[in-house]
Write an enzyme that holds these catalytic residues in place. Structure first.
Site, short mmCIF file in Angstrom:
data_model
loop_
_atom_site.label_atom_id
_atom_site.label_comp_id
_atom_site.label_asym_id
_atom_site.label_seq_id
_atom_site.Cartn_x
_atom_site.Cartn_y
_atom_site.Cartn_z
N ASP A 141 0.82 -1.22 0.00
CA ASP A 141 0.00 0.00 0.00
C ASP A 141 0.85 1.27 0.00
OD1 ASP A 141 -2.26 -1.52 0.07
OD2 ASP A 141 -2.69 -1.21 2.19
N CYS A 205 -24.30 -3.61 1.88
CA CYS A 205 -23.56 -2.38 2.11
C CYS A 205 -24.49 -1.28 2.65
CB CYS A 205 -22.90 -1.91 0.82
SG CYS A 205 -21.99 -0.36 1.02
N SER A 223 -15.62 2.82 5.00
CA SER A 223 -14.18 2.80 5.25
C SER A 223 -13.54 4.10 4.76
CB SER A 223 -13.54 1.61 4.54
OG SER A 223 -13.85 0.41 5.22
N ASP A 249 -16.60 -3.70 7.80
CA ASP A 249 -16.34 -5.06 7.32
C ASP A 249 -17.58 -5.73 6.72
OD1 ASP A 249 -13.63 -5.14 8.21
OD2 ASP A 249 -14.31 -5.54 10.25
N CYS A 251 -19.21 -6.00 3.92
CA CYS A 251 -19.18 -6.76 2.66
C CYS A 251 -18.37 -8.04 2.80
CB CYS A 251 -18.64 -5.89 1.52
SG CYS A 251 -16.95 -5.30 1.73
N CYS A 255 -19.97 -12.28 3.04
CA CYS A 255 -19.46 -13.11 1.94
C CYS A 255 -19.43 -14.58 2.33
CB CYS A 255 -18.06 -12.65 1.53
SG CYS A 255 -17.34 -13.65 0.20
#
Length: 381
Positions: A141, A205, A223, A249, A251, A255
């Site tokens: 990153d 979301c 975020s 968190d 999403c 999952c």
């Protein structure tokens, strides 16, 4: 440079993967530097303004999709993943308790950037011991790198509809890192997309930031709003943020592939008790000195004390009505910066509204997420 022959490169590739695992990476993959197929998607995303205030996303143009331009001479990218899901994560418990602060699971432990970069540097040094003239550079990153596209091409996982990398055996609770090298190592096979017809991440979301499969409008993402947004959080998103004060968190939680996520063995990624499942009002009571002390070595520190207070004020505004919260917010007004004051005043208005009517239930989406976790449809480690 004296190039290795095909047999030697294959052997080196196998050694690199073994060394990587010995250094704590759960998976190591290798890909070439041709990412042309991702350039149009990146350009469209930038042109639509989905990067928001993240101007650095556009500063390097298409260099983000051209590793050999970022580091001249690069022939291969070694992609690694490191699991970070902590034990006893308490996702549902914290999301359900609106008096507590929800902090994204990745941020509860030590800042991963330095840890992964140090391990990648060690991996590079081990490779260089076999190739004296090797040039390499680790990235976590820290530069314009399309890490998810690279991870997909290197066989680490596929890019999910939420734009994160998913692995069939490990879900998505992992960090990614890259090591650029200038040797023609054999490459791995790209992973085939396995989301199928599932749209759970799109529907869960809270702010509907996933505007279409594989496309996230960062300006709507919690975020982004709690970490990258430097100024005021747009009012239309504040109530939707709930008690999420650093990241989100949802999403990943919804999952189905995260049923297979593994608990990390890295003690540095285990939650700090001063951050996990803490009352919003207690965190809001920290002064700047306490904030800096308790977030030392944590990714949370990067947003600074002012934005930390801003986020907590929003969380307190979304908490159940409490005279203690109202009194605390009112007392903080006189010392607050203009940015924080705006969010405190919004929070006080929310409590005034709650005092005059029965408190509404949690949002439909949050209820659905919590029920999924409690039924075991999603892993709550």
């Amino acid at each position: 440079m004296s190039f290795l022959n095909t047999s030697e490169l294959l052997s080196l590739s196998e050694n690199i993967k073994a060394w990587g695992k010995a250094l704590g990476f759960q998976q190591v993959g290798i890909c070439d530097v041709n990412l042309e197929q991702h350039e149009s998607h990146l350009q469209s995303w930038l042109e639509k303004g989905y990067a928001g205030e993240m101007h650095y996303m556009a500063e390097h143009g298409m260099k983000r999709a051209r590793p050999a331009e970022l580091l001249p001479g690069t022939m291969r990218v070694i992609s690694v993943r490191m699991d970070y899901l902590p034990p006893d994560a308490k996702f549902a418990q914290t999301l359900k308790n609106k008096q507590q602060a929800y902090i994204s699971r990745y941020a509860l432990g030590r800042d991963y950037h330095k840890l992964l970069r140090a391990r990648l540097k060690k991996l590079g040094d081990k490779i260089k011991a076999e190739c004296a003239e090797l040039n390499f550079r680790p990235f976590v990153d820290s530069a314009p790198v399309l890490e998810h596209a690279i991870a997909e091409k290197a066989g680490i996982g596929w890019t999910g509809k939420h734009s994160l990398t998913i692995n069939k055996e490990a879900g998505s609770w992992f960090f990614l890192g890259e090591l650029f090298v200038d040797i023609p190592l054999p490459v791995d096979k790209a992973v085939v997309e396995n989301c199928g017809s599932c749209t759970a991440c799109l529907t869960i979301c809270p702010t509907q930031a996933i505007v279409e499969p594989y496309v996230v409008d960062a300006r709507r993402c919690i975020s982004y709003l709690t970490i990258e947004q430097k100024g005021a959080i747009p009012e239309q998103y504040r109530s939707l943020i709930g008690n999420r004060v650093y990241g989100c968190d949802d999403c990943q939680l919804i999952c189905p592939w995260n049923r297979y996520a593994n608990i990390t063995d890295e003690a540095d990624f285990h939650p700090r008790q001063k951050l996990m499942s803490q009352e919003l009002i207690d965190l809001f009571a920290w002064n700047e000195e306490t904030f800096l002390k308790n977030t030392e070595g944590s990714p949370i520190r990067r947003i600074g004390f002012e934005r930390w207070q801003r986020n907590l004020a929003v969380g307190l505004g979304n908490a159940a009505y409490s005279e203690r919260i109202v009194n605390t917010l009112q007392a903080a007004l006189s010392q607050a910066t203009d940015l924080v004051k705006e969010h405190i005043q919004w929070a006080l208005q929310q409590h005034q509204n709650k005092a005059s009517q029965n408190e509404k239930n949690d949002s439909r989406l949050t209820q659905r997420l919590v029920r999924s976790i409690e039924k075991g449809l999603v892993r709550d480690a």
